[in-house]
Design an enzyme around this catalytic site. Sequence first.
Site, PDB file in Angstrom:
ATOM      1  N   TYR A   1       0.842  -1.204   0.000  1.00  0.00           N
ATOM      2  CA  TYR A   1       0.000   0.000   0.000  1.00  0.00           C
ATOM      3  C   TYR A   1       0.881   1.260   0.000  1.00  0.00           C
ATOM      4  CZ  TYR A   1      -3.738   3.228   1.481  1.00  0.00           C
ATOM      5  OH  TYR A   1      -4.646   4.260   1.569  1.00  0.00           O
TER       6      TYR A   1
ATOM      7  N   ASP B   1       3.225  -0.444  12.740  1.00  0.00           N
ATOM      8  CA  ASP B   1       2.140   0.470  13.088  1.00  0.00           C
ATOM      9  C   ASP B   1       2.745   1.770  13.616  1.00  0.00           C
ATOM     10  OD1 ASP B   1      -0.724   0.707  13.263  1.00  0.00           O
ATOM     11  OD2 ASP B   1      -0.480   0.829  15.430  1.00  0.00           O
TER      12      ASP B   1
ATOM     13  N   GLN C   1       2.477   7.711  15.976  1.00  0.00           N
ATOM     14  CA  GLN C   1       1.813   9.006  15.901  1.00  0.00           C
ATOM     15  C   GLN C   1       1.599   9.366  14.454  1.00  0.00           C
ATOM     16  OE1 GLN C   1       4.650  11.658  17.741  1.00  0.00           O
ATOM     17  NE2 GLN C   1       3.127  12.318  19.217  1.00  0.00           N
TER      18      GLN C   1
HETATM   19  N1  LIG Z   1     -10.454   6.562   4.202  1.00  0.00           N
HETATM   20  C1  LIG Z   1      -9.265   6.990   4.567  1.00  0.00           C
HETATM   21  O1  LIG Z   1      -9.044   7.259   5.744  1.00  0.00           O
HETATM   22  C2  LIG Z   1      -8.171   7.177   3.539  1.00  0.00           C
HETATM   23  C3  LIG Z   1      -6.944   7.686   3.984  1.00  0.00           C
HETATM   24  C4  LIG Z   1      -5.929   7.857   3.054  1.00  0.00           C
HETATM   25  C5  LIG Z   1      -6.126   7.569   1.735  1.00  0.00           C
HETATM   26  N2  LIG Z   1      -7.322   7.079   1.321  1.00  0.00           N
HETATM   27  C6  LIG Z   1      -7.467   6.747  -0.100  1.00  0.00           C
HETATM   28  O2  LIG Z   1      -8.719   7.144  -0.596  1.00  0.00           O
HETATM   29  C7  LIG Z   1      -9.192   6.193  -1.535  1.00  0.00           C
HETATM   30  C8  LIG Z   1     -10.571   5.709  -1.138  1.00  0.00           C
HETATM   31  O3  LIG Z   1     -10.491   5.088   0.140  1.00  0.00           O
HETATM   32  P1  LIG Z   1     -11.775   4.574   0.929  1.00  0.00           P
HETATM   33  O4  LIG Z   1     -11.541   4.801   2.354  1.00  0.00           O
HETATM   34  O5  LIG Z   1     -13.003   5.109   0.296  1.00  0.00           O
HETATM   35  O6  LIG Z   1     -11.636   3.009   0.695  1.00  0.00           O
HETATM   36  P2  LIG Z   1     -12.652   1.973   0.059  1.00  0.00           P
HETATM   37  O7  LIG Z   1     -12.011   0.638   0.134  1.00  0.00           O
HETATM   38  O8  LIG Z   1     -14.006   2.137   0.655  1.00  0.00           O
HETATM   39  O9  LIG Z   1     -12.737   2.458  -1.450  1.00  0.00           O
HETATM   40  C9  LIG Z   1     -11.862   2.021  -2.465  1.00  0.00           C
HETATM   41  C10 LIG Z   1     -12.717   1.653  -3.662  1.00  0.00           C
HETATM   42  O10 LIG Z   1     -11.849   1.245  -4.736  1.00  0.00           O
HETATM   43  C11 LIG Z   1     -12.394   0.056  -5.318  1.00  0.00           C
HETATM   44  N3  LIG Z   1     -11.279  -0.661  -5.940  1.00  0.00           N
HETATM   45  C12 LIG Z   1     -10.254  -1.293  -5.329  1.00  0.00           C
HETATM   46  N4  LIG Z   1      -9.431  -1.828  -6.244  1.00  0.00           N
HETATM   47  C13 LIG Z   1      -9.942  -1.501  -7.454  1.00  0.00           C
HETATM   48  C14 LIG Z   1      -9.548  -1.756  -8.791  1.00  0.00           C
HETATM   49  N5  LIG Z   1      -8.442  -2.458  -9.069  1.00  0.00           N
HETATM   50  N6  LIG Z   1     -10.320  -1.285  -9.810  1.00  0.00           N
HETATM   51  C15 LIG Z   1     -11.445  -0.580  -9.548  1.00  0.00           C
HETATM   52  N7  LIG Z   1     -11.872  -0.298  -8.291  1.00  0.00           N
HETATM   53  C16 LIG Z   1     -11.128  -0.754  -7.267  1.00  0.00           C
HETATM   54  C17 LIG Z   1     -13.033  -0.679  -4.164  1.00  0.00           C
HETATM   55  O11 LIG Z   1     -13.984  -1.639  -4.570  1.00  0.00           O
HETATM   56  C18 LIG Z   1     -13.659   0.482  -3.385  1.00  0.00           C
HETATM   57  O12 LIG Z   1     -14.952   0.792  -3.844  1.00  0.00           O
HETATM   58  C19 LIG Z   1      -8.155   5.072  -1.600  1.00  0.00           C
HETATM   59  O13 LIG Z   1      -7.323   5.301  -2.711  1.00  0.00           O
HETATM   60  C20 LIG Z   1      -7.385   5.249  -0.322  1.00  0.00           C
HETATM   61  O14 LIG Z   1      -6.069   4.800  -0.455  1.00  0.00           O
HETATM   62  C21 LIG Z   1      -8.352   6.860   2.208  1.00  0.00           C
END
Ligand SMILES: NC(=O)c1ccc[n+]([C@@H]2O[C@H](COP(=O)([O-])OP(=O)(O)OC[C@H]3O[C@@H](n4cnc5c(N)ncnc54)[C@H](O)[C@@H]3O)[C@@H](O)[C@H]2O)c1
Length: 320
Positions: free
Chosen positions: A149, A277, A280
């Site tokens: 990741y 992990d 902070q």
């Molecule tokens: N939620 C957070 O706290 C957070 C923090 C940092 C970064 N992000 C980033 O934001 C984005 C969304 O995160 P989220 O929390 O909504 O997670 P989530 O898992 O709910 O959403 C990710 C989505 O991408 C889809 N997906 C995964 N692999 C795929 C692929 N190969 N092709 C098409 N679709 C695919 C999944 O089915 C899902 O709907 C991610 O890129 C994540 O890395 C989220």
Amino acid sequence: MRVELLKQILVTGGAGFLGSHLCDRLLASGADVVCVDNFFTGSKRNVAHLLSSPRFELIRHDVTFPLYVEVDRIFNLACPASPIHYQHDPVQTTKTSVHGAINMLGLAKRVGARIFQASTSEVYGDPEIHPQREDYWGKVNPIGTRSCYDEGKRCAETLFFDYQRQHSVDIKVARIFNTYGPRMHPNDGRVVSNFIVQALQNDDITIFGDGQQTRSFCYVDDLIDGMLLLMESPAEVTGPVNLGNPAEFTMLELAESVLRLTKSSSKLTFRPLPADDPRQRQPDITLAKEVLGWRPKVSLEDGLKKTIEYFRSLFEGNKR
Ligand SMILES: NC(=O)c1ccc[n+]([C@@H]2O[C@H](COP(=O)([O-])OP(=O)(O)OC[C@H]3O[C@@H](n4cnc5c(N)ncnc54)[C@H](O)[C@@H]3O)[C@@H](O)[C@H]2O)c1
């Protein structure tokens, strides 16, 4: 908040937690939205209420394969975001970040679209400076179980900046910190959803380590405001820009708030910290304040109440 947007917008990962809230906001602003998802962690349920709109289109597609659509804006969110999910098939996780970025950047280049990357605070790894500013390069283990990741997202950032330098693609990179709210996956092991689900079921609340490690939590509505503002910011604002809530809480404080707000009788149990992990993690959002005029507004208390309400109705719906 309303931000002026162009009409044709692609959201990859649009059926996920953040993506579905983004689709809601884009449609409400009058845009046409193409939502692309392979439903690995997202679900149709998250966007079911949008399916009747003639301005919303849902496509099952894996971003590791090329996609041909005509759009003005691309929000690239596709990627599993929680360790349980991204470690399930780590090779696919790296492919999603890296091949997904290449495919979406290629599309942006071809159709002249502006493209936004949902990067992450994980690019800072286990940080040596606190809070993290965008000019900190991070301390990341390249061969650990979180690397698929962290390094996938770092490589995606590299690709974004190389496409900008080499092909003049109009890019926006946000480094998103822990975000929570309705439509989080109930079993993804993220701390806010974990604690709420355990509390609502009166199960023990699992705290890793001594519970003194801190995190900052941003409510989803605030984050979406920041994403929209960055997307529509002047072209020279490429990022990376940190988006998150700097208010810091220990895991123990979070658990106590959840217990109080759910009126749960759950007890706290302690388990060893997982590998790599971070102790902070807290965003420095000076840049976002300066260039976007953005800052989070929702308190942890208010955000937790809305999230608890969502999980309560989810469980009641499942019982019926
Ligand atoms: N939620 C957070 O706290 C957070 C923090 C940092 C970064 N992000 C980033 O934001 C984005 C969304 O995160 P989220 O929390 O909504 O997670 P989530 O898992 O709910 O959403 C990710 C989505 O991408 C889809 N997906 C995964 N692999 C795929 C692929 N190969 N092709 C098409 N679709 C695919 C999944 O089915 C899902 O709907 C991610 O890129 C994540 O890395 C989220």
